[in-house]
Design an enzyme around this catalytic site. Structure first.
Site, short mmCIF file in Angstrom:
data_model
loop_
_atom_site.label_atom_id
_atom_site.label_comp_id
_atom_site.label_asym_id
_atom_site.label_seq_id
_atom_site.Cartn_x
_atom_site.Cartn_y
_atom_site.Cartn_z
N HIS A 1 0.26 -12.07 1.78
CA HIS A 1 -0.80 -11.26 1.15
C HIS A 1 -1.62 -12.03 0.10
O HIS A 1 -2.84 -11.88 0.03
CB HIS A 1 -0.14 -10.02 0.53
CG HIS A 1 -1.05 -8.85 0.35
ND1 HIS A 1 -0.64 -7.55 0.49
CD2 HIS A 1 -2.36 -8.79 0.03
CE1 HIS A 1 -1.66 -6.73 0.27
NE2 HIS A 1 -2.72 -7.46 -0.01
N TYR B 1 0.83 -1.22 0.00
CA TYR B 1 0.00 0.00 0.00
C TYR B 1 0.87 1.27 0.00
O TYR B 1 0.37 2.35 -0.30
CB TYR B 1 -0.95 0.05 1.20
CG TYR B 1 -1.94 -1.10 1.31
CD1 TYR B 1 -2.13 -2.00 0.27
CD2 TYR B 1 -2.70 -1.27 2.48
CE1 TYR B 1 -3.02 -3.05 0.39
CE2 TYR B 1 -3.60 -2.32 2.59
CZ TYR B 1 -3.75 -3.22 1.56
OH TYR B 1 -4.64 -4.25 1.69
P1 NAD Z 1 -14.44 -1.38 1.11
O1 NAD Z 1 -15.51 -2.35 0.78
O2 NAD Z 1 -14.15 -1.05 2.53
O3 NAD Z 1 -14.81 -0.09 0.27
C1 NAD Z 1 -14.21 1.13 0.47
C2 NAD Z 1 -15.04 2.17 -0.28
O4 NAD Z 1 -16.38 2.15 0.20
C3 NAD Z 1 -14.51 3.57 0.06
O5 NAD Z 1 -13.56 3.96 -0.91
C4 NAD Z 1 -15.75 4.41 0.00
O6 NAD Z 1 -15.94 4.87 -1.32
C5 NAD Z 1 -16.87 3.45 0.32
N1 NAD Z 1 -17.39 3.67 1.69
C6 NAD Z 1 -16.72 3.47 2.88
N2 NAD Z 1 -17.54 3.75 3.91
C7 NAD Z 1 -18.72 4.12 3.37
C8 NAD Z 1 -19.95 4.53 3.93
N3 NAD Z 1 -20.13 4.59 5.25
N4 NAD Z 1 -20.96 4.86 3.09
C9 NAD Z 1 -20.80 4.78 1.74
N5 NAD Z 1 -19.65 4.39 1.15
C10 NAD Z 1 -18.63 4.07 1.97
O7 NAD Z 1 -13.14 -1.88 0.33
P2 NAD Z 1 -11.59 -1.91 0.60
O8 NAD Z 1 -11.04 -0.61 1.05
O9 NAD Z 1 -11.01 -2.52 -0.60
O10 NAD Z 1 -11.47 -2.97 1.80
C11 NAD Z 1 -11.24 -2.63 3.15
C12 NAD Z 1 -9.83 -2.95 3.55
O11 NAD Z 1 -9.51 -4.31 3.25
C13 NAD Z 1 -8.75 -2.18 2.77
O12 NAD Z 1 -8.64 -0.84 3.14
C14 NAD Z 1 -7.54 -3.02 3.07
O13 NAD Z 1 -7.07 -2.76 4.38
C15 NAD Z 1 -8.13 -4.42 2.97
N6 NAD Z 1 -7.92 -5.03 1.64
C16 NAD Z 1 -7.17 -6.15 1.56
C17 NAD Z 1 -6.95 -6.78 0.35
C18 NAD Z 1 -6.15 -8.03 0.29
O14 NAD Z 1 -5.78 -8.49 -0.81
N7 NAD Z 1 -5.82 -8.62 1.42
C19 NAD Z 1 -7.50 -6.25 -0.85
C20 NAD Z 1 -8.26 -5.09 -0.75
C21 NAD Z 1 -8.48 -4.51 0.50
#
Ligand code: NAD
Length: 278
Positions: A108, A50
């Site tokens: 990861h 990240y």
């Molecule tokens: P998420 O489903 O949390 O979506 C994030 C998006 O949802 C934000 O950009 C925003 O636009 C929207 N959002 C957030 N809160 C909201 C609300 N209250 N109302 C309306 N919209 C809202 O997706 P993410 O960020 O991909 O996943 C969460 C975490 O998981 C990441 O930040 C990361 O730490 C982890 N992650 C891990 C991997 C992996 O390969 N291990 C991949 C992706 C993400």
């Protein structure tokens, strides 16, 4: 704000809800994480790839919060599975985070075409023994990958962090993990905003019935299933909204209606398939 703690298979505990910083720009990370800590988040999910571990570290240092009140996860990137690379990689992450130990270190992705994830996980066992991480786990592992890691190393990861949201529930992976004492963490818990999850009747009706937002209803659905979540946002009002999910409970019928949103054909996936990421 009391966030429930779940017990993991190595006797440690993890706050069931945290803040994930995927795609939080490095320059914005210290501010966003500081805001999250101020609001009450204590569990932060980052990764070497990240590019924002330094910002997370700066926010931790500035917060004055005792180390043992925080739960910090980071992850080993795909090009560092071989040889003794995992030890070098965690050293770099710890330095950026300004920590002597993380709470959780994850492989990861399995990158199965390289066939080196069992080796990578066996190195994580050594990193835990060396005290560089308290717990070890994996991410994006399918049943076949979990099965090999557990049978070939004799150690079960504490968690498997996978893409999981109402349209893509990976029930086979979650069930296998549960049977082997592995907790599931959901990434993309809100579907990354990539489909109209909040507009589906199941979600909209549950939200209306409890006077909450659709995002809160979806997060509640995860929590009531025992899933660990760390939704991402850089907006303070959404950070507040996403942690304010412990004052209501979905009914069994509301949960069943959201369960039914997965077409079971894999079409709900928003990220890359683990076998195709190498
Ligand atoms: P998420 O489903 O949390 O979506 C994030 C998006 O949802 C934000 O950009 C925003 O636009 C929207 N959002 C957030 N809160 C909201 C609300 N209250 N109302 C309306 N919209 C809202 O997706 P993410 O960020 O991909 O996943 C969460 C975490 O998981 C990441 O930040 C990361 O730490 C982890 N992650 C891990 C991997 C992996 O390969 N291990 C991949 C992706 C993400």
């Amino acid at each position: 704000m009391t966030i429930p703690a779940l017990e993991l298979n190595d006797g440690t505990t993890i706050p069931q809800l945290g803040y994930g910083v995927f795609q939080v720009p490095p320059a914005e990370t210290e501010r966003a994480v500081s805001e999250a800590l101020e609001i009450g988040y204590r569990h932060i999910d980052t990764a070497a790839i990240y590019g924002n571990e330094e910002g997370v570290g700066a926010a931790i240092a500035a917060s004055g919060i005792a180390r043992d009140e925080l739960y910090i996860t980071t992850k080993l990137w795909n090009d560092r599975h071989d040889g003794d690379e995992p030890r070098a990689a965690i050293g770099e992450s710890l330095e950026k985070l300004g920590l002597e130990q993380v709470d959780l270190y994850l492989v990861h992705w399995p990158t199965p075409a390289k066939d080196n994830y069992v080796h990578a996980f066996s190195k994580l066992i050594e990193l835990r023994e060396a005290g560089l991480t308290r717990s070890i786990g994996v991410s994006n592992f399918l049943v076949e990958h979990l099965d090999r890691v557990v049978s070939e190393t004799g150690v079960a990861p504490v968690v498997n962090q996978i893409e999981l949201h109402p349209a893509y529930q990976q029930r086979d992976v979650v069930a296998w993990a549960a049977e082997h004492g592995i907790k599931t963490e959901a990434w993309g818990p809100l579907g990354q905003g990539k489909y109209d999850l909040f507009g589906t009747p199941a979600v909209a009706e549950a939200a209306a019935a409890h006077g909450v937002t659709p995002a809160q209803a979806v997060l509640r659905w995860h929590l009531q299933k025992g899933i660990i979540v760390f939704p991402k946002s850089v907006r303070a009002e959404r950070l507040r909204e996403n942690i304010d999910v412990f004052g209501f409970e979905l009914t069994d019928a509301e949960i069943a209606a959201i369960d039914a949103l997965d077409p079971l054909d894999g079409s709900g996936r928003v990220g890359t398939h683990p076998n195709e990421f190498n």
